[in-house]
Design a protein around this motif. Structure first.
Motif, PDB file in Angstrom:
ATOM      1  N   ILE A  48       0.882  -1.258   0.003  1.00 32.06           N
ATOM      2  CA  ILE A  48      -0.016  -0.307  -0.146  1.00 32.06           C
ATOM      3  C   ILE A  48       0.792   1.273   0.077  1.00 32.06           C
ATOM      4  O   ILE A  48       1.740   1.301   0.779  1.00 32.06           O
ATOM      5  CB  ILE A  48      -1.110   0.078   1.211  1.00 32.06           C
ATOM      6  N   SER A  49       0.719   2.294  -1.045  1.00 31.26           N
ATOM      7  CA  SER A  49       1.600   3.415  -1.128  1.00 31.26           C
ATOM      8  C   SER A  49       0.631   4.518  -0.975  1.00 31.26           C
ATOM      9  O   SER A  49      -0.389   4.635  -1.407  1.00 31.26           O
ATOM     10  CB  SER A  49       1.817   3.254  -2.577  1.00 31.26           C
ATOM     11  N   ILE A  50       1.045   5.363   0.132  1.00 32.37           N
ATOM     12  CA  ILE A  50       0.409   6.549   0.486  1.00 32.37           C
ATOM     13  C   ILE A  50       1.472   7.661  -0.126  1.00 32.37           C
ATOM     14  O   ILE A  50       2.282   8.023   0.741  1.00 32.37           O
ATOM     15  CB  ILE A  50      -0.027   6.497   2.178  1.00 32.37           C
ATOM     16  N   SER A  51       0.775   8.285  -1.323  1.00 29.39           N
ATOM     17  CA  SER A  51       1.842   9.154  -1.662  1.00 29.39           C
ATOM     18  C   SER A  51       1.402  10.491  -1.954  1.00 29.39           C
ATOM     19  O   SER A  51       0.263  10.605  -2.007  1.00 29.39           O
ATOM     20  CB  SER A  51       2.500   8.771  -2.915  1.00 29.39           C
ATOM     21  N   TYR A  52       2.177  11.537  -1.846  1.00 27.04           N
ATOM     22  CA  TYR A  52       1.686  12.728  -1.908  1.00 27.04           C
ATOM     23  C   TYR A  52       2.508  13.830  -2.845  1.00 27.04           C
ATOM     24  O   TYR A  52       3.508  13.923  -2.599  1.00 27.04           O
ATOM     25  CB  TYR A  52       1.582  13.656  -0.515  1.00 27.04           C
ATOM     26  N   GLU A  53       1.960  14.327  -3.788  1.00 29.60           N
ATOM     27  CA  GLU A  53       2.602  15.300  -4.737  1.00 29.60           C
ATOM     28  C   GLU A  53       2.335  16.770  -3.983  1.00 29.60           C
ATOM     29  O   GLU A  53       1.471  17.255  -4.138  1.00 29.60           O
ATOM     30  CB  GLU A  53       2.527  15.454  -5.913  1.00 29.60           C
ATOM     31  N   GLU A  60      -2.566  10.261  -3.043  1.00 33.51           N
ATOM     32  CA  GLU A  60      -2.893   9.044  -3.837  1.00 33.51           C
ATOM     33  C   GLU A  60      -2.465   7.810  -3.142  1.00 33.51           C
ATOM     34  O   GLU A  60      -1.545   7.848  -2.286  1.00 33.51           O
ATOM     35  CB  GLU A  60      -2.210   8.759  -5.214  1.00 33.51           C
ATOM     36  N   VAL A  61      -3.530   7.214  -2.641  1.00 28.66           N
ATOM     37  CA  VAL A  61      -3.479   5.817  -1.903  1.00 28.66           C
ATOM     38  C   VAL A  61      -3.686   4.774  -2.972  1.00 28.66           C
ATOM     39  O   VAL A  61      -4.892   4.576  -3.480  1.00 28.66           O
ATOM     40  CB  VAL A  61      -4.561   5.890  -0.798  1.00 28.66           C
ATOM     41  N   ILE A  62      -2.607   3.918  -3.234  1.00 26.84           N
ATOM     42  CA  ILE A  62      -2.839   2.670  -4.189  1.00 26.84           C
ATOM     43  C   ILE A  62      -2.421   1.203  -3.415  1.00 26.84           C
ATOM     44  O   ILE A  62      -1.550   1.242  -2.625  1.00 26.84           O
ATOM     45  CB  ILE A  62      -1.876   2.861  -5.320  1.00 26.84           C
ATOM     46  N   VAL A  63      -3.286   0.399  -3.654  1.00 25.20           N
ATOM     47  CA  VAL A  63      -2.902  -1.020  -3.436  1.00 25.20           C
ATOM     48  C   VAL A  63      -2.536  -1.777  -4.397  1.00 25.20           C
ATOM     49  O   VAL A  63      -3.088  -1.787  -5.735  1.00 25.20           O
ATOM     50  CB  VAL A  63      -4.335  -1.790  -2.809  1.00 25.20           C
ATOM     51  N   PHE A  64      -1.199  -2.197  -4.380  1.00 20.26           N
ATOM     52  CA  PHE A  64      -0.407  -2.773  -5.363  1.00 20.26           C
ATOM     53  C   PHE A  64      -0.685  -4.559  -4.943  1.00 20.26           C
ATOM     54  O   PHE A  64      -0.236  -4.825  -3.856  1.00 20.26           O
ATOM     55  CB  PHE A  64       0.866  -2.487  -5.715  1.00 20.26           C
ATOM     56  N   MET A  65      -1.224  -5.320  -5.896  1.00 18.38           N
ATOM     57  CA  MET A  65      -1.212  -6.644  -5.626  1.00 18.38           C
ATOM     58  C   MET A  65      -0.021  -7.158  -6.257  1.00 18.38           C
ATOM     59  O   MET A  65       0.347  -7.208  -7.265  1.00 18.38           O
ATOM     60  CB  MET A  65      -2.382  -7.418  -6.421  1.00 18.38           C
ATOM     61  N   LEU A  66       0.859  -8.047  -5.401  1.00 16.31           N
ATOM     62  CA  LEU A  66       2.075  -8.795  -5.727  1.00 16.31           C
ATOM     63  C   LEU A  66       1.984  -9.705  -6.433  1.00 16.31           C
ATOM     64  O   LEU A  66       0.891 -10.457  -6.532  1.00 16.31           O
ATOM     65  CB  LEU A  66       2.884  -8.892  -4.414  1.00 16.31           C
ATOM     66  N   LEU A 119      -5.712  13.236   4.306  1.00 14.93           N
ATOM     67  CA  LEU A 119      -4.937  11.853   4.753  1.00 14.93           C
ATOM     68  C   LEU A 119      -5.743  11.130   5.701  1.00 14.93           C
ATOM     69  O   LEU A 119      -6.036   9.901   5.928  1.00 14.93           O
ATOM     70  CB  LEU A 119      -3.591  12.175   5.714  1.00 14.93           C
ATOM     71  N   LEU A 120      -6.451  11.705   6.848  1.00 19.77           N
ATOM     72  CA  LEU A 120      -7.375  11.027   7.478  1.00 19.77           C
ATOM     73  C   LEU A 120      -8.541  10.569   6.739  1.00 19.77           C
ATOM     74  O   LEU A 120      -9.010   9.394   7.091  1.00 19.77           O
ATOM     75  CB  LEU A 120      -7.791  12.251   8.846  1.00 19.77           C
ATOM     76  N   LYS A 121      -9.028  11.309   5.650  1.00 21.34           N
ATOM     77  CA  LYS A 121     -10.365  10.824   5.101  1.00 21.34           C
ATOM     78  C   LYS A 121     -10.068   9.383   4.241  1.00 21.34           C
ATOM     79  O   LYS A 121     -10.719   8.431   4.416  1.00 21.34           O
ATOM     80  CB  LYS A 121     -10.705  11.928   4.098  1.00 21.34           C
ATOM     81  N   GLU A 122      -8.607   9.558   3.612  1.00 16.95           N
ATOM     82  CA  GLU A 122      -8.229   8.161   2.958  1.00 16.95           C
ATOM     83  C   GLU A 122      -8.043   7.286   3.905  1.00 16.95           C
ATOM     84  O   GLU A 122      -8.031   5.985   3.429  1.00 16.95           O
ATOM     85  CB  GLU A 122      -7.093   8.806   2.147  1.00 16.95           C
ATOM     86  N   ALA A 123      -7.580   7.350   4.934  1.00 15.99           N
ATOM     87  CA  ALA A 123      -7.161   6.512   5.966  1.00 15.99           C
ATOM     88  C   ALA A 123      -8.422   5.626   6.466  1.00 15.99           C
ATOM     89  O   ALA A 123      -8.528   4.417   6.580  1.00 15.99           O
ATOM     90  CB  ALA A 123      -6.392   7.024   7.240  1.00 15.99           C
ATOM     91  N   LYS A 124      -9.594   6.605   6.690  1.00 18.46           N
ATOM     92  CA  LYS A 124     -10.813   5.881   7.115  1.00 18.46           C
ATOM     93  C   LYS A 124     -11.510   5.192   5.750  1.00 18.46           C
ATOM     94  O   LYS A 124     -11.868   3.823   6.079  1.00 18.46           O
ATOM     95  CB  LYS A 124     -11.845   7.261   7.178  1.00 18.46           C
ATOM     96  N   GLU A 125     -11.260   5.471   4.761  1.00 24.02           N
ATOM     97  CA  GLU A 125     -11.667   4.728   3.434  1.00 24.02           C
ATOM     98  C   GLU A 125     -10.785   3.541   3.233  1.00 24.02           C
ATOM     99  O   GLU A 125     -11.399   2.360   3.021  1.00 24.02           O
ATOM    100  CB  GLU A 125     -11.537   5.716   2.282  1.00 24.02           C
ATOM    101  N   LEU A 126      -9.520   3.333   3.595  1.00 23.17           N
ATOM    102  CA  LEU A 126      -8.738   2.597   3.316  1.00 23.17           C
ATOM    103  C   LEU A 126      -9.076   1.300   4.455  1.00 23.17           C
ATOM    104  O   LEU A 126      -9.096  -0.017   4.115  1.00 23.17           O
ATOM    105  CB  LEU A 126      -7.205   2.881   3.510  1.00 23.17           C
ATOM    106  N   ARG A 127      -9.230   1.563   5.539  1.00 23.29           N
ATOM    107  CA  ARG A 127      -9.416   0.822   6.496  1.00 23.29           C
ATOM    108  C   ARG A 127     -10.760  -0.066   6.357  1.00 23.29           C
ATOM    109  O   ARG A 127     -10.773  -1.233   6.436  1.00 23.29           O
ATOM    110  CB  ARG A 127      -9.499   1.504   8.068  1.00 23.29           C
ATOM    111  N   LEU A 128     -11.706   0.708   5.996  1.00 26.57           N
ATOM    112  CA  LEU A 128     -12.897   0.123   5.462  1.00 26.57           C
ATOM    113  C   LEU A 128     -12.917  -1.049   4.416  1.00 26.57           C
ATOM    114  O   LEU A 128     -13.349  -2.014   4.386  1.00 26.57           O
ATOM    115  CB  LEU A 128     -14.270   1.386   5.599  1.00 26.57           C
ATOM    116  N   CYS A 129     -12.255  -0.457   3.485  1.00 29.06           N
ATOM    117  CA  CYS A 129     -11.909  -1.191   2.089  1.00 29.06           C
ATOM    118  C   CYS A 129     -11.280  -2.616   2.575  1.00 29.06           C
ATOM    119  O   CYS A 129     -11.446  -3.499   2.090  1.00 29.06           O
ATOM    120  CB  CYS A 129     -11.020  -0.449   1.214  1.00 29.06           C
TER     121      CYS A 129
END
Length: 136
Positions: A48-53, A60-66, A119-129
């Motif tokens: 899981i990448s949590i990146s910020y430009e 951008e929060v991305i889940v990469f399936m290895l 970041l907090l909004k995306e953390a909430k969404e990611l945890r639920l996902c």
């Protein structure tokens, strides 16, 4: 704008559930000047990448399936899953109670500025996902 070290600390705090609840390990922190920051967490199957430009103000929060333990090609939409896409799938499955319990989990965090709110909004969404990840 946010400084790199501050970004890293906020991500480690807001996304600590990845380690405590889901068994991920923090494997990488990247700070490229004041332009790009990234924190990566890994388990056996995903990164899981949590990146910020910073200049573009783009989170951008991305889940990469290895694949055989390696990162997939970024353009492979079946193995590179953006949080926005996952969120649409999960929100149809999550109950109101689950959504409220998830929000209660994050009530202990205080976002001090706009990037921290994102970041907090995306953390909430990611945890639920992640709670529904096996159903997707």
């Amino acid at each position: 704008m946010i400084e790199g070290e501050e970004y890293i600390e906020v991500v480690k705090e807001f996304y600590s559930f990845l380690e405590t609840d889901f068994g991920f390990s923090k494997v990488n922190e990247t700070i490229n000047g004041n332009a790009f920051y990234d924190v990566e967490f890994r388990d056996k199957e995903r990164i899981i990448s949590i990146s910020y430009e910073n200049i573009e103000d783009h989170l951008e929060v991305i889940v990469f399936m290895l694949q055989n333990g390696k990162m997939p090609d970024y353009d492979d939409k079946t193995k590179t899953l953006h949080l926005k896409q996952l969120n649409r799938l999960v929100m149809a499955k999550a109950s109101k109670e689950e959504i409220h319990l998830n929000a209660a989990y994050f009530a202990k965090y205080n976002a001090k500025n706009e990037i921290e709110r994102k970041l907090l909004k995306e953390a909430k969404e990611l945890r639920l996902c992640l709670k529904h990840f096996s159903e997707l």
